[in-house]
Scaffold this motif. Structure first.
Motif, PDB file in Angstrom:
ATOM      1  N   ALA A  35       0.830  -1.204   0.000  1.00  0.00           N
ATOM      2  CA  ALA A  35       0.000   0.000   0.000  1.00  0.00           C
ATOM      3  C   ALA A  35       0.863   1.251   0.000  1.00  0.00           C
ATOM      4  CB  ALA A  35      -0.921  -0.005   1.222  1.00  0.00           C
ATOM      5  N   THR A  36       2.038   1.169   0.625  1.00  0.00           N
ATOM      6  CA  THR A  36       2.945   2.318   0.652  1.00  0.00           C
ATOM      7  C   THR A  36       3.379   2.676  -0.761  1.00  0.00           C
ATOM      8  OG1 THR A  36       3.801   1.285   2.667  1.00  0.00           O
ATOM      9  CG2 THR A  36       4.908   3.269   1.899  1.00  0.00           C
ATOM     10  N   GLY A  39       0.646   4.233  -2.949  1.00  0.00           N
ATOM     11  CA  GLY A  39       0.345   5.637  -2.694  1.00  0.00           C
ATOM     12  C   GLY A  39       1.281   6.619  -3.362  1.00  0.00           C
ATOM     13  N   SER A 352      -1.756   8.584  -8.138  1.00  0.00           N
ATOM     14  CA  SER A 352      -1.719   7.898  -6.845  1.00  0.00           C
ATOM     15  C   SER A 352      -1.578   8.883  -5.688  1.00  0.00           C
ATOM     16  CB  SER A 352      -0.531   6.923  -6.802  1.00  0.00           C
ATOM     17  OG  SER A 352      -0.596   5.998  -7.867  1.00  0.00           O
ATOM     18  N   GLY A 354      -1.388   8.663  -1.010  1.00  0.00           N
ATOM     19  CA  GLY A 354      -1.386   7.790   0.149  1.00  0.00           C
ATOM     20  C   GLY A 354      -0.915   8.512   1.394  1.00  0.00           C
ATOM     21  N   ASP A 366      -0.409   2.153   6.727  1.00  0.00           N
ATOM     22  CA  ASP A 366      -0.313   2.833   5.433  1.00  0.00           C
ATOM     23  C   ASP A 366      -1.605   2.636   4.655  1.00  0.00           C
ATOM     24  OD1 ASP A 366       2.488   3.936   4.990  1.00  0.00           O
ATOM     25  OD2 ASP A 366       2.946   1.906   5.659  1.00  0.00           O
ATOM     26  N   GLY A 368      -3.163   3.559   0.638  1.00  0.00           N
ATOM     27  CA  GLY A 368      -2.831   4.040  -0.700  1.00  0.00           C
ATOM     28  C   GLY A 368      -3.997   3.861  -1.639  1.00  0.00           C
ATOM     29  N   TYR A 399      -6.931   0.058  -4.221  1.00  0.00           N
ATOM     30  CA  TYR A 399      -6.957   0.515  -2.838  1.00  0.00           C
ATOM     31  C   TYR A 399      -6.066  -0.400  -2.002  1.00  0.00           C
ATOM     32  CZ  TYR A 399     -11.360   2.354  -4.731  1.00  0.00           C
ATOM     33  OH  TYR A 399     -12.315   2.948  -5.516  1.00  0.00           O
TER      34      TYR A 399
END
Length: 407
Positions: A35-36, A39, A352, A354, A366, A368, A399
């Motif tokens: 997810a980091t 983002g 993007s 995040g 995190d 994103g 997501y």
């Protein structure tokens, strides 16, 4: 009879390609390792090393960790894929006689989990374990779609198990390497008004070993660069291949080589709050030139081209609790002359954003989100008996959520 044999040969080749090679190397690549990274459009991901997921992009970056760290999360991919302006008919007939088909939504929602753990052995050595996915897709046409010998169901999944190690040479240079064990599965079904409900029903699985290596150069505390290379394995895929009766089954296992991947990343901390980062990634899709079996049978030829990702992003540290990030990526298509309505592909743009919330000195969350924008692509497919001409477009929302803990 010759045309029917040609069609079955083509259909089986296309199906097995999608269910084994596409399951493991699809017409497009998943970017769902964290997810980091999501983002920031994965800009700088081979060198930033802000959590354990960096080992999926560059094993050398594990040398920058001074304590064990665990990261786990999931990325949801909600695809909006449409096949529109489609016309379908006999290949030998003029296009003016083709039947117009209603627009068809073939997207789906998929979930890509990930887990990473990095453990420093001492000041020089670190090891890491990762479970994630690099490739996969799913599209499904309605059962009543007239051109389902080209559409149907394509459901493809992969899992990558990685074990890596890193070594810090000095304050500037670190190196790393790892091995990957990749498993994949794919289901593909084809039918059609002229062919019945069971033209093709494929369920295949494959596995293989690959390796990866990388280097990190730290100019100073605020500026560093990373370079990595992922060697992908030869996949031997086997499974049930059910198609129209009266024709011999194909013997042997299907051999498919996944694309190698190279990536260069940079990271620059401009001041205490602002950092910029970027990446260029090369994907060796031209290795998917043909589909053949271990007994020497060549099923089909393809004309794919190498892909490129270009991404740039920024990170803003608000305070000790909150960090914001954003990024942009331009992603080039793997398909060149040969297009498909079952696996739509095009050049794409990623937007993007995040954030990270540090709820303690050891733990953070995190989030994103990315909006992926594709292009309208003209597709002309034929099997020698029937043809379909259409326009495809593939957009998606991604997501991600991720939890990281430093021990």
């Amino acid at each position: 009879m010759n045309k029917k044999r040609l069609f079955i040969r083509s259909a089986v080749a296309m199906a097995v390609a999608a269910s084994s090679t596409s399951a493991l190397a699809a017409g497009f690549q998943l970017n769902g390792q964290s997810a980091t990274g999501l983002g920031r459009a994965f800009a700088g991901d081979a060198v930033i090393a802000d959590n354990a997921s960096v080992m999926a992009r560059n094993p050398a970056a594990m040398a920058m960790f001074d304590s064990p760290e665990l990261s786990l999360g999931v990325v949801a991919i909600d695809t909006d894929v449409v096949v529109k302006d489609a016309k379908y008919g006999l290949a030998a007939a003029p296009e003016s006689t083709y039947t117009s088909l209603a627009d068809e939504q073939i997207g789906d929602t998929s979930y890509v989990p990930n887990l990473f753990y990095i453990h420093p052995i001492n000041e020089k050595f670190s090891v890491g374990l990762g479970i994630y996915s690099n490739f996969g897709t799913k599209t499904e046409f309605g059962n009543d779609y007239a051109a389902n010998e080209f559409g149907g169901l394509t459901d493809l999944k992969t899992v990558n198990f990685g074990l890596s190690g890193s070594y810090r040479i000095n304050d500037q240079f670190s190196i790393g390497a790892g091995v990957d064990y990749i498993t994949g599965s794919g289901k593909l079904k084809r039918s059609g008004l002229l062919w019945g409900d069971n033209l093709l029903d494929v369920d295949a699985e494959g596995e293989g070993f690959g390796w990866n290596a990388g280097v990190v150069y730290e100019l100073n505390q605020d500026n560093r660069f990373g370079l990595s290379y992922r060697n992908s394995p030869d996949i031997k895929a086997d499974g049930e291949m059910m198609f129209m009766p009266g024709f011999a089954n194909i013997g042997g296992e299907l051999i498919m080589r996944l694309p190698d991947i190279a990536e260069f990343s940079g990271f620059h901390q401009l001041n205490k709050q602002v950092a910029v980062h970027y990446s260029v990634q090369w994907i060796e899709w031209n290795t998917f030139d043909k589909l053949a079996t271990t007994n020497g049978t060549e099923l089909n030829e393809y004309n794919w081209q190498d892909g490129w990702h270009y991404s740039i992003g920024g990170t803003y540290t608000v305070n000790q609790d909150w960090t914001l990030r954003a990024g942009y990526m331009y992603d080039t298509s793997a398909q060149d002359k040969d297009k498909s309505i079952s696996v739509p592909d095009s050049d794409r743009q990623w937007l993007s954003a995040g954030l990270t919330y540090n709820w303690s000195k050891s733990a953070n969350i995190d989030l994103g989100v990315t909006y992926l924008m594709g292009e309208d692509i003209k597709v002309e497919e034929t099997n020698g008996i029937t043809s379909v001409n259409a326009t495809t477009r593939a957009n998606a929302w991604l997501y991600g959520i991720q939890y990281s803990y430093k021990f």
